[in-house]
Design a protein around this motif. Structure first.
Motif, PDB file in Angstrom:
ATOM      1  N   LEU B   2       0.851  -1.191   0.000  1.00 42.15           N
ATOM      2  CA  LEU B   2       0.000   0.000   0.000  1.00 42.15           C
ATOM      3  C   LEU B   2       0.886   1.239   0.000  1.00 42.15           C
ATOM      4  O   LEU B   2       1.974   1.252   0.540  1.00 42.15           O
ATOM      5  N   LYS B   3       0.409   2.289  -0.617  1.00 44.81           N
ATOM      6  CA  LYS B   3       1.244   3.476  -0.733  1.00 44.81           C
ATOM      7  C   LYS B   3       0.428   4.733  -0.409  1.00 44.81           C
ATOM      8  O   LYS B   3      -0.632   4.946  -0.968  1.00 44.81           O
ATOM      9  N   ALA B   4       0.915   5.534   0.535  1.00 45.67           N
ATOM     10  CA  ALA B   4       0.248   6.800   0.815  1.00 45.67           C
ATOM     11  C   ALA B   4       0.893   7.861  -0.075  1.00 45.67           C
ATOM     12  O   ALA B   4       2.034   7.712  -0.488  1.00 45.67           O
ATOM     13  N   ASP B   5       0.158   8.918  -0.374  1.00 45.34           N
ATOM     14  CA  ASP B   5       0.728   9.942  -1.231  1.00 45.34           C
ATOM     15  C   ASP B   5       1.332  11.063  -0.386  1.00 45.34           C
ATOM     16  O   ASP B   5       0.655  11.734   0.367  1.00 45.34           O
ATOM     17  N   HIS B   6       2.644  11.212  -0.504  1.00 43.68           N
ATOM     18  CA  HIS B   6       3.321  12.276   0.254  1.00 43.68           C
ATOM     19  C   HIS B   6       3.889  13.310  -0.710  1.00 43.68           C
ATOM     20  O   HIS B   6       4.932  13.904  -0.444  1.00 43.68           O
ATOM     21  N   ARG B 196       1.506  -3.671   5.600  1.00 47.34           N
ATOM     22  CA  ARG B 196       2.165  -3.914   4.320  1.00 47.34           C
ATOM     23  C   ARG B 196       2.543  -2.625   3.606  1.00 47.34           C
ATOM     24  O   ARG B 196       3.065  -2.664   2.505  1.00 47.34           O
ATOM     25  N   SER B 197       2.225  -1.493   4.204  1.00 48.33           N
ATOM     26  CA  SER B 197       2.523  -0.254   3.474  1.00 48.33           C
ATOM     27  C   SER B 197       4.024  -0.046   3.332  1.00 48.33           C
ATOM     28  O   SER B 197       4.814  -0.452   4.188  1.00 48.33           O
ATOM     29  N   LEU B 198       4.400   0.576   2.238  1.00 54.28           N
ATOM     30  CA  LEU B 198       5.818   0.818   1.956  1.00 54.28           C
ATOM     31  C   LEU B 198       6.439   1.691   3.044  1.00 54.28           C
ATOM     32  O   LEU B 198       7.575   1.461   3.465  1.00 54.28           O
ATOM     33  N   ASP B 199       5.674   2.675   3.501  1.00 54.32           N
ATOM     34  CA  ASP B 199       6.193   3.590   4.526  1.00 54.32           C
ATOM     35  C   ASP B 199       6.572   2.824   5.793  1.00 54.32           C
ATOM     36  O   ASP B 199       7.637   3.047   6.375  1.00 54.32           O
ATOM     37  N   ILE B 200       5.682   1.933   6.208  1.00 54.64           N
ATOM     38  CA  ILE B 200       5.962   1.147   7.416  1.00 54.64           C
ATOM     39  C   ILE B 200       7.206   0.295   7.201  1.00 54.64           C
ATOM     40  O   ILE B 200       8.087   0.205   8.060  1.00 54.64           O
ATOM     41  N   GLN B 201       7.301  -0.291   6.015  1.00 58.27           N
ATOM     42  CA  GLN B 201       8.469  -1.137   5.712  1.00 58.27           C
ATOM     43  C   GLN B 201       9.760  -0.333   5.762  1.00 58.27           C
ATOM     44  O   GLN B 201      10.790  -0.819   6.241  1.00 58.27           O
ATOM     45  N   LEU B 202       9.671   0.904   5.288  1.00 60.12           N
ATOM     46  CA  LEU B 202      10.877   1.748   5.288  1.00 60.12           C
ATOM     47  C   LEU B 202      11.339   2.078   6.711  1.00 60.12           C
ATOM     48  O   LEU B 202      12.530   1.995   7.038  1.00 60.12           O
ATOM     49  N   VAL B 203      10.379   2.448   7.555  1.00 61.85           N
ATOM     50  CA  VAL B 203      10.738   2.774   8.945  1.00 61.85           C
ATOM     51  C   VAL B 203      11.262   1.523   9.645  1.00 61.85           C
ATOM     52  O   VAL B 203      12.240   1.569  10.400  1.00 61.85           O
ATOM     53  N   ARG B 204      10.635   0.394   9.352  1.00 57.82           N
ATOM     54  CA  ARG B 204      11.066  -0.889   9.926  1.00 57.82           C
ATOM     55  C   ARG B 204      12.513  -1.200   9.511  1.00 57.82           C
ATOM     56  O   ARG B 204      13.316  -1.652  10.316  1.00 57.82           O
ATOM     57  N   GLU B 205      12.806  -0.883   8.245  1.00 55.51           N
ATOM     58  CA  GLU B 205      14.160  -1.114   7.731  1.00 55.51           C
ATOM     59  C   GLU B 205      15.184  -0.302   8.544  1.00 55.51           C
ATOM     60  O   GLU B 205      16.229  -0.815   8.926  1.00 55.51           O
ATOM     61  N   VAL B 206      14.821   0.945   8.795  1.00 59.71           N
ATOM     62  CA  VAL B 206      15.737   1.826   9.555  1.00 59.71           C
ATOM     63  C   VAL B 206      15.958   1.278  10.959  1.00 59.71           C
ATOM     64  O   VAL B 206      17.094   1.180  11.448  1.00 59.71           O
TER      65      VAL B 206
END
Lengths: 221, 352
Positions: B2-6, B196-206
């Protein structure tokens, strides 16, 4: 000013005093030399340790600067709140050539990572190094403080001994020698006067004897 | 995913990114003699106003640092205003580490009986817990009081602390309380970062990358402590990105630092660890290895500038780039202040 009796016993007493002062001066010179040797030995040690201290101070200031920059002053302040500890130092005394000097025995201040009080998770190894370098520096400061105190005491004693040697050499002995000379002169003068007086008495006795003989000769004639 | 628009926030962040300093500025500053020259150089940067204002109030060194802090804080506040609520929640997750640090500061202060003013002056002006909450916690007479108040106010961090309080009262070992907070922070954060959102995955990666770095450094530092493997495991955090629990347990069995570097040779951190190890052999400091690892983490996080332009990646990358820039400037000014050799200053800088 000390009253000087121009007597033979006074002369002997003063000569004994000179002998005693010379012996004392020689002993003090030997003590001064021995203290100087000890002083130089400790001096070398102090120079080595102060060089080590300079290096450690530089290392700890660099470590602190990097930790302040990367981890931030607030983190450092926070961690410092967790680090609590006492420094136990035992001070006893010993003597070098009769000079009381302190002997400092201490347990090492350097602590292991887990005994500093903070959790190692969330505290960087930079902060460990700041603690480590400052602990080492503190160890050296205590070490050098003890040796410097020893050095200062020895220095004071050397100065005191040197002053005593100088006082004996330049004040006490010249005065005693002068006094001996004065007494000697006075005694010699007195001896000369005595001889002169005796000669005079002898002369007058002889003159009296001569006139008596003359008188007896005229009366018998 | 899922992708939010920023889009709007990212456009603003791109503009802000253009004001970040490039490497040549740091190279020039490295050659400068003193802080006044650096102050002059900062005139041509976005820090100009804040730095000048603070220098007038607090003097050169403290003024420059305060100015940098004020400018960074203003930048982060601006970002929090322009991003949407979902992104804001995620960024606050990243800022949650400051809450942990502030709580640790209060516990440390209470542990040694420090004055309230000293504790408050050591609190970081960041994180999600409000200043008034932290001040009230600092008012408490002892550690038990702090934890009880946190439980009353339902602050989540009270749970691990309450569980450890009994042991602390017996052995007065503060590090166990602190570690329970660290552990809880990472577990709680990872538990919040599900989806599953990309944003969550990115923060999780960090976050997971940070856990890897922390675990590697913990294992390295513990090689000097002669601990049994099971003792070492107590200090490790689960949930790393590349090093799972199984591999951490194996690594905990390694006793020497050089063997640990060899054991990690084939991991994604192997190359950086080897480079760090060469520097360690010269200096004998683990911090040079940590800095190399941080360099890798910072580089990866800043590389998110090149990730999906419509995700929160740009914001995360900008925050890391900004914080790294400020740290680099602080290294320069602190280094110059103590006449640190340029080679050492350069070694501490992370120029991306």
């Amino acid at each position: 000013m000390e009253e000087l009796h121009s007597t033979r016993s006074e002369l002997l007493f003063r000569r004994n005093q000179i002998l005693l002062a010379e012996q004392g001066r020689d002993l003090l010179k030997k003590k001064r030399d021995a203290l100087l040797m000890e002083f130089m030995k400790i001096m070398d040690k102090v120079l080595d340790i102060s060089e080590k201290l300079n290096e450690q101070a530089k290392a700890s200031s660099y470590a602190l600067a990097v930790a302040k920059a990367v981890d931030g002053i607030i983190t450092l302040r926070s961690v410092s709140l967790a680090v609590k500890g006492d420094i136990k130092v035992d001070i006893t005394g010993s003597k070098i050539m009769g000079v009381p000097v302190p002997e400092v025995t201490k347990t090492s201040i350097s602590r292991s990572l887990l005994s500093r009080g903070y959790s190692i998770v969330g505290v960087s190894s930079r902060i460990d190094e700041v603690a480590e370098t400052f602990e080492k520096e503190l160890d050296t400061i205590i070490e050098i403080a003890a040796i410097e105190t020893k050095l200062r005491r020895l220095g004071n004693e050397i100065q005191k001994t040197r002053r005593r040697v100088n006082a004996l050499d330049q004040a006490v002995l010249p005065v005693l020698r002068e006094q001996v000379q004065i007494i000697q002169m006075a005694l010699d003068e007195r001896a000369r006067e005595d001889i002169f007086r005796l000669k005079k008495v002898k002369k007058s006795l002889e003159a009296r004897k001569k006139s008596q003989l003359l008188r007896e000769a005229t009366s018998s004639a | 995913m899922l992708k939010a628009d920023h889009g709007y926030a990212n456009a603003r962040v791109r503009a802000m990114k253009s004001r970040l300093l490039d490497q040549s500025v740091f190279e020039k500053m490295l050659g400068m003699k003193d802080l006044s020259e650096i102050l002059t150089a900062l005139d041509k940067t976005s820090y100009r106003n804040e730095v000048h204002e603070e220098v007038l109030k607090a003097g050169l060194l403290v003024g420059i640092e305060e100015g940098l802090r004020a400018a960074t804080s203003a930048d982060l506040q601006k970002i929090l205003k322009i991003i949407d609520l979902e992104a804001k929640n995620l960024i606050e997750v990243l800022l949650g580490r400051w809450d942990v640090q502030n709580l640790k500061t209060i516990l440390r202060g209470k542990h040694i009986g420090a004055a309230k003013a000293d504790i408050i002056s050591s609190l970081a002006p960041a994180g999600c817990l409000h200043d008034s909450v932290l001040q009230e916690l600092a008012e408490q007479p002892d550690i038990r009081g702090v934890i009880d108040l946190m439980a009353t106010w339902s602050i989540p961090y009270s749970k691990p602390l309450t569980a450890e309080l009994g042991k602390y009262q017996q052995n007065l070992a503060l590090q166990n309380l602190e570690f329970s907070l660290d552990k809880f922070y990472y577990q709680n954060t990872l538990a919040r970062l599900t989806g599953r959102s990309l944003d969550i995955q990115l923060v999780r990666e960090v976050i997971t990358r940070e856990i890897d770095l922390t675990n590697i450094m913990t294992l390295l530092r513990l090689t000097r402590e002669n601990l049994a493997p099971e003792e070492k495991e107590k200090y490790l955090l689960a949930g790393g990105r590349r090093l799972n629990w199984g591999s951490l347990v194996k690594l905990a069995q390694v006793q020497d630092a050089d063997d640990l570097i060899v054991a990690l040779e084939k991991s994604v951190y192997g190359k950086v660890l080897q480079e760090g190890w060469q520097l360690f052999l010269v200096s004998g400091k683990f911090s040079v290895i940590e800095r190399r690892l941080e360099n890798q983490v910072i580089t990866k996080n800043i590389a998110l500038f090149r990730a999906d332009p419509l995700s929160i990646a740009l914001v995360i990358a900008y925050i890391w780039a900004k914080l790294n820039e400020v740290v680099n400037l602080r290294i320069l000014i602190r280094g110059k202040e103590v006449d640190m050799p340029a080679k050492m200053i350069r070694q501490a800088l992370v120029l991306v």
